[in-house]
Design a protein around this motif. Sequence first.
Motif, PDB file in Angstrom:
ATOM      1  N   THR A 278      48.260  41.937  99.525  1.00 60.64           N
ATOM      2  CA  THR A 278      46.922  42.506  99.658  1.00 60.64           C
ATOM      3  C   THR A 278      46.738  43.579  98.593  1.00 60.64           C
ATOM      4  O   THR A 278      47.730  44.123  98.084  1.00 60.64           O
ATOM      5  N   PRO A 279      45.494  43.897  98.235  1.00 61.98           N
ATOM      6  CA  PRO A 279      45.271  44.977  97.272  1.00 61.98           C
ATOM      7  C   PRO A 279      45.905  46.296  97.697  1.00 61.98           C
ATOM      8  O   PRO A 279      46.448  47.031  96.859  1.00 61.98           O
ATOM      9  N   ALA A 280      45.859  46.613  99.003  1.00 60.18           N
ATOM     10  CA  ALA A 280      46.456  47.864  99.485  1.00 60.18           C
ATOM     11  C   ALA A 280      47.975  47.851  99.280  1.00 60.18           C
ATOM     12  O   ALA A 280      48.567  48.861  98.883  1.00 60.18           O
ATOM     13  N   ASP A 281      48.609  46.699  99.577  1.00 59.91           N
ATOM     14  CA  ASP A 281      50.056  46.575  99.360  1.00 59.91           C
ATOM     15  C   ASP A 281      50.396  46.714  97.875  1.00 59.91           C
ATOM     16  O   ASP A 281      51.385  47.348  97.511  1.00 59.91           O
ATOM     17  N   LEU A 282      49.547  46.111  97.038  1.00 59.92           N
ATOM     18  CA  LEU A 282      49.787  46.182  95.601  1.00 59.92           C
ATOM     19  C   LEU A 282      49.684  47.618  95.112  1.00 59.92           C
ATOM     20  O   LEU A 282      50.507  48.072  94.311  1.00 59.92           O
ATOM     21  N   ARG A 283      48.716  48.347  95.613  1.00 61.63           N
ATOM     22  CA  ARG A 283      48.569  49.743  95.199  1.00 61.63           C
ATOM     23  C   ARG A 283      49.800  50.554  95.601  1.00 61.63           C
ATOM     24  O   ARG A 283      50.315  51.346  94.808  1.00 61.63           O
ATOM     25  N   ARG A 284      50.267  50.364  96.829  1.00 58.63           N
ATOM     26  CA  ARG A 284      51.465  51.100  97.273  1.00 58.63           C
ATOM     27  C   ARG A 284      52.665  50.765  96.384  1.00 58.63           C
ATOM     28  O   ARG A 284      53.456  51.640  96.029  1.00 58.63           O
ATOM     29  N   PHE A 285      52.788  49.499  96.032  1.00 56.23           N
ATOM     30  CA  PHE A 285      53.883  49.064  95.164  1.00 56.23           C
ATOM     31  C   PHE A 285      53.795  49.759  93.802  1.00 56.23           C
ATOM     32  O   PHE A 285      54.787  50.291  93.292  1.00 56.23           O
ATOM     33  N   LEU A 286      52.596  49.787  93.227  1.00 57.01           N
ATOM     34  CA  LEU A 286      52.418  50.408  91.909  1.00 57.01           C
ATOM     35  C   LEU A 286      52.655  51.910  91.957  1.00 57.01           C
ATOM     36  O   LEU A 286      53.176  52.499  91.007  1.00 57.01           O
ATOM     37  N   GLU A 287      52.285  52.535  93.058  1.00 57.95           N
ATOM     38  CA  GLU A 287      52.546  53.966  93.212  1.00 57.95           C
ATOM     39  C   GLU A 287      54.038  54.240  93.286  1.00 57.95           C
ATOM     40  O   GLU A 287      54.523  55.242  92.740  1.00 57.95           O
ATOM     41  N   GLU A 288      54.788  53.348  93.930  1.00 56.21           N
ATOM     42  CA  GLU A 288      56.253  53.504  93.976  1.00 56.21           C
ATOM     43  C   GLU A 288      56.848  53.343  92.586  1.00 56.21           C
ATOM     44  O   GLU A 288      57.780  54.069  92.206  1.00 56.21           O
ATOM     45  N   VAL A 289      56.331  52.388  91.821  1.00 59.85           N
ATOM     46  CA  VAL A 289      56.814  52.196  90.450  1.00 59.85           C
ATOM     47  C   VAL A 289      56.555  53.457  89.626  1.00 59.85           C
ATOM     48  O   VAL A 289      57.429  53.945  88.900  1.00 59.85           O
ATOM     49  N   TRP A 290      55.351  53.998  89.734  1.00 56.40           N
ATOM     50  CA  TRP A 290      54.997  55.209  88.975  1.00 56.40           C
ATOM     51  C   TRP A 290      55.919  56.367  89.341  1.00 56.40           C
ATOM     52  O   TRP A 290      56.326  57.144  88.472  1.00 56.40           O
ATOM     53  N   GLN A 291      56.273  56.479  90.610  1.00 56.88           N
ATOM     54  CA  GLN A 291      57.124  57.590  91.059  1.00 56.88           C
ATOM     55  C   GLN A 291      58.508  57.544  90.416  1.00 56.88           C
ATOM     56  O   GLN A 291      59.171  58.574  90.306  1.00 56.88           O
ATOM     57  N   GLN A 292      58.935  56.361  89.991  1.00 55.55           N
ATOM     58  CA  GLN A 292      60.240  56.280  89.324  1.00 55.55           C
ATOM     59  C   GLN A 292      60.294  57.184  88.099  1.00 55.55           C
ATOM     60  O   GLN A 292      61.344  57.728  87.754  1.00 55.55           O
ATOM     61  N   PHE A 293      59.161  57.327  87.437  1.00 55.21           N
ATOM     62  CA  PHE A 293      59.147  58.096  86.194  1.00 55.21           C
ATOM     63  C   PHE A 293      59.129  59.596  86.444  1.00 55.21           C
ATOM     64  O   PHE A 293      59.147  60.379  85.501  1.00 55.21           O
ATOM     65  N   THR A 294      59.083  60.011  87.714  1.00 58.14           N
ATOM     66  CA  THR A 294      59.235  61.431  88.027  1.00 58.14           C
ATOM     67  C   THR A 294      60.703  61.781  88.244  1.00 58.14           C
ATOM     68  O   THR A 294      61.033  62.951  88.402  1.00 58.14           O
ATOM     69  N   ASP A 295      61.566  60.764  88.277  1.00 58.64           N
ATOM     70  CA  ASP A 295      63.004  60.998  88.379  1.00 58.64           C
ATOM     71  C   ASP A 295      63.439  61.854  87.189  1.00 58.64           C
ATOM     72  O   ASP A 295      63.145  61.506  86.033  1.00 58.64           O
ATOM     73  N   PRO A 296      64.111  62.983  87.429  1.00 57.02           N
ATOM     74  CA  PRO A 296      64.479  63.881  86.322  1.00 57.02           C
ATOM     75  C   PRO A 296      65.258  63.192  85.203  1.00 57.02           C
ATOM     76  O   PRO A 296      65.037  63.479  84.022  1.00 57.02           O
ATOM     77  N   GLN A 297      66.158  62.267  85.557  1.00 59.79           N
ATOM     78  CA  GLN A 297      66.944  61.582  84.528  1.00 59.79           C
ATOM     79  C   GLN A 297      66.063  60.697  83.657  1.00 59.79           C
ATOM     80  O   GLN A 297      66.229  60.637  82.444  1.00 59.79           O
ATOM     81  N   VAL A 298      65.123  59.998  84.298  1.00 62.25           N
ATOM     82  CA  VAL A 298      64.232  59.120  83.542  1.00 62.25           C
ATOM     83  C   VAL A 298      63.315  59.949  82.651  1.00 62.25           C
ATOM     84  O   VAL A 298      63.167  59.688  81.460  1.00 62.25           O
ATOM     85  N   ARG A 299      62.711  60.989  83.226  1.00 61.40           N
ATOM     86  CA  ARG A 299      61.769  61.803  82.466  1.00 61.40           C
ATOM     87  C   ARG A 299      62.458  62.494  81.283  1.00 61.40           C
ATOM     88  O   ARG A 299      61.875  62.616  80.201  1.00 61.40           O
ATOM     89  N   ALA A 300      63.694  62.931  81.468  1.00 64.61           N
ATOM     90  CA  ALA A 300      64.406  63.631  80.399  1.00 64.61           C
ATOM     91  C   ALA A 300      64.663  62.738  79.192  1.00 64.61           C
ATOM     92  O   ALA A 300      64.790  63.225  78.062  1.00 64.61           O
TER      93      ALA A 300
END
Length: 199
Positions: free
Chosen positions: A83-105
Amino acid sequence: MPRPPDPAKRREILDQVREYVTLHGVTDLSLRPLAKALGTSDRMLLYYFGTKEQMVSEALDIYARRPLLRTRALLEAIGPPTTPADLRRFLEEVWQQFTDPQVRATLPLYFEVMSASVLHPHRYGPVMRNIVGEWTRLYTAVFRDLGMDAERAGTQATLLADASLGLLTAPLADGHWERSHKAFQALLDLLEPGWDIPG
């Protein structure tokens, strides 16, 4: 017949190279200072990797793909969004990966290498094209699973992948990560209504 390079030693060197270039970048990277910092010789580095550029590309490759691999693992664990709502939640989880300090650094270094791959593809290979292409293909498959036709799925995936890349680049220059996060949410607000597939 020469003995082939030791795979364990090769991987150890790659880890050390990644740590070194994360701190020092690749623009002015020279083999001799690098070899000295690693406690080896430039000749040994060339023995293991052939060229400086090949060594750097290999050192960064697995780390550049970590968010992609995590995303694929997430899809395997939860299944494709339906569903679109499920897809949005999935994409938000993907985006959150880039807040990981190791990834961002490591993002500044990856963008440096990606830029170098555009300016000097004969040296660093198609790093930029490969990374963007892999994300676009993954998102295209997700949109296809949602029920979109191939052309529409590809367009949505391209928009999402390219816009996300831009939203990750800008805060490296101005430090406004929270503003970038809000902009990503605004992007999803604009895109989500178009994900509804008529039954």
